[in-house]
Scaffold this active site. Structure first.
Site, short mmCIF file in Angstrom:
data_model
loop_
_atom_site.label_atom_id
_atom_site.label_comp_id
_atom_site.label_asym_id
_atom_site.label_seq_id
_atom_site.Cartn_x
_atom_site.Cartn_y
_atom_site.Cartn_z
N SER A 9 -4.02 2.87 4.81
CA SER A 9 -5.16 1.97 4.68
C SER A 9 -4.76 0.57 5.14
CB SER A 9 -5.62 1.93 3.21
OG SER A 9 -6.50 0.84 3.03
N HIS A 34 -6.88 4.18 8.46
CA HIS A 34 -8.05 4.08 7.58
C HIS A 34 -8.43 2.61 7.44
CE1 HIS A 34 -10.54 5.62 4.20
NE2 HIS A 34 -10.20 4.52 3.56
N ASP A 36 -10.88 0.02 5.43
CA ASP A 36 -11.76 -0.12 4.28
C ASP A 36 -12.68 -1.33 4.46
OD1 ASP A 36 -11.12 1.99 2.39
OD2 ASP A 36 -9.11 1.12 2.41
N MET A 38 -15.56 -3.55 3.04
CA MET A 38 -16.20 -3.87 1.76
C MET A 38 -17.07 -5.12 1.94
SD MET A 38 -13.04 -3.34 -0.87
CE MET A 38 -11.75 -2.12 -0.57
N HIS A 67 -14.20 3.55 6.45
CA HIS A 67 -14.80 3.85 5.15
C HIS A 67 -15.72 2.69 4.79
CE1 HIS A 67 -13.75 4.33 0.56
NE2 HIS A 67 -15.04 4.49 0.79
N MET A 69 -17.86 0.77 2.50
CA MET A 69 -18.26 0.47 1.12
C MET A 69 -19.23 -0.70 1.17
SD MET A 69 -14.48 0.96 -0.49
CE MET A 69 -13.71 0.79 1.11
N MET A 140 -13.08 9.59 -4.11
CA MET A 140 -12.42 8.34 -4.52
C MET A 140 -11.67 8.60 -5.82
SD MET A 140 -13.05 6.19 -2.20
CE MET A 140 -12.13 4.88 -3.01
N ASP A 178 -8.63 9.05 -1.72
CA ASP A 178 -8.40 7.63 -1.45
C ASP A 178 -8.26 6.89 -2.78
OD1 ASP A 178 -8.44 5.03 -0.50
OD2 ASP A 178 -10.39 5.20 0.48
C1 DX5 Z 1 -10.32 1.49 -2.54
C2 DX5 Z 1 -10.04 1.55 -1.06
C3 DX5 Z 1 -8.72 2.19 -0.80
C4 DX5 Z 1 -7.55 1.39 -1.10
C5 DX5 Z 1 -6.37 2.32 -1.15
O1 DX5 Z 1 -10.80 0.30 -2.95
O2 DX5 Z 1 -11.00 2.35 -0.48
O3 DX5 Z 1 -8.58 2.70 0.51
O4 DX5 Z 1 -7.36 0.34 -0.19
O5 DX5 Z 1 -5.33 1.59 -1.60
P1 DX5 Z 1 -4.23 2.15 -2.59
O6 DX5 Z 1 -3.55 3.30 -1.90
O7 DX5 Z 1 -3.35 0.96 -2.77
O8 DX5 Z 1 -4.91 2.58 -3.85
ZN ZN Z 2 -10.94 3.80 1.72
#
Ligand code: DX5
Ligand code: ZN
Length: 223
Positions: A9, A34, A36, A38, A67, A69, A140, A178
């Site tokens: 990630s 990956h 993320d 947000m 991903h 979010m 998740m 994840d």
């Molecule tokens: C959750 C994210 C994850 C996160 C994973 O908030 O979607 O991808 O960055 O990080 P670790 O492996 O540190 O939990």
């Molecule tokens: Zn993620």
């Protein structure tokens, strides 16, 4: 041993060295990157958007696994596809017309994934009739928002349940996990039937660098 995919990630990396961090992932044998995304609304934090995906795209040929979010993923699918995403995963909690959203992702030339927050039961996938049409299901194993949170062992049963449903459908869709992946937790989800593992903190914050983090994760499932 069944083969599995590792997807570091990238938000846990050092952004001042983005290209080098991605190159280190590649040489350590990462399969996907990956990303993320947000929005500070669906989840409390704000991370990155299409411009960042575009920068990753210029740094690697590895598949970019994005991903989303965000509260209104439908509004942003095209921008992420244009930026070079290979895979787009949306939350069931954010998509009023989930089947339409999945079809839209596919029409943009991307693989389509669907994901569930920890409190959302696996039955939400059956209710929305999406399992037969998705390329990936993401479970998740933390409440999304931050890297470095503690793995929720209650999610092992959810992975088993979805694995059984995918097998019953003879689906080849990936089953991804994840949140909180480390050498102690990855094998639990592997044994439950997951085959794609996202790792943020464990991979990038390893004292010997991301290459070592990825090598340890690769080796933590007995051959
Ligand atoms: C959750 C994210 C994850 C996160 C994973 O908030 O979607 O991808 O960055 O990080 P670790 O492996 O540190 O939990
Ligand atoms: Zn993620």
């Amino acid at each position: 041993m069944r083969p599995f995919i590792l997807a570091p990630s990238i938000i846990a990396s050092d952004f001042t060295r983005l290209g080098d961090e991605i190159a280190a992932c590649e040489s350590a044998g990462a399969d996907w990157i990956h990303v993320d995304v947000m929005d500070g609304h669906f989840v409390p934090t704000i991370t990155v958007g299409p411009l960042f995906v575009e920068a990753c795209r210029r740094a690697t040929r590895l598949p970019l696994d994005v991903h989303l979010m965000v509260t209104n993923p439908d509004q942003h699918l095209e921008a992420f596809a244009r930026a070079g995403a290979d895979r787009l995963t949306v939350h069931v909690e954010t998509c009023p017309n989930l089947i339409q959203t999945i079809e839209k992702i596919k029409s943009l030339g991307c693989k389509a994934g669907v994901t569930l927050n920890p409190p959302t039961p696996a039955s939400a996938l059956a209710e929305r009739a999406v399992l037969p049409i998705v390329d990936l299901v993401l479970v998740m194993s933390v409440n999304p928002g931050y890297s470095g949170q503690k793995f929720m062992p209650e999610m092992i049963g959810k992975v088993e349940e979805i694995r059984n449903k995918l097998n019953a459908l003879r689906s080849q869709a990936f089953l991804q996990v994840d949140g909180g992946m480390a050498v102690e937790t990855l094998p639990l989800m592997y044994n439950a039937g997951a085959n794609v593992f996202v790792a943020g903190n464990f991979a990038f914050k390893h004292p010997m660098g991301v290459g070592e983090g990825i090598r340890l994760l690769r080796g933590c499932v007995p051959a």
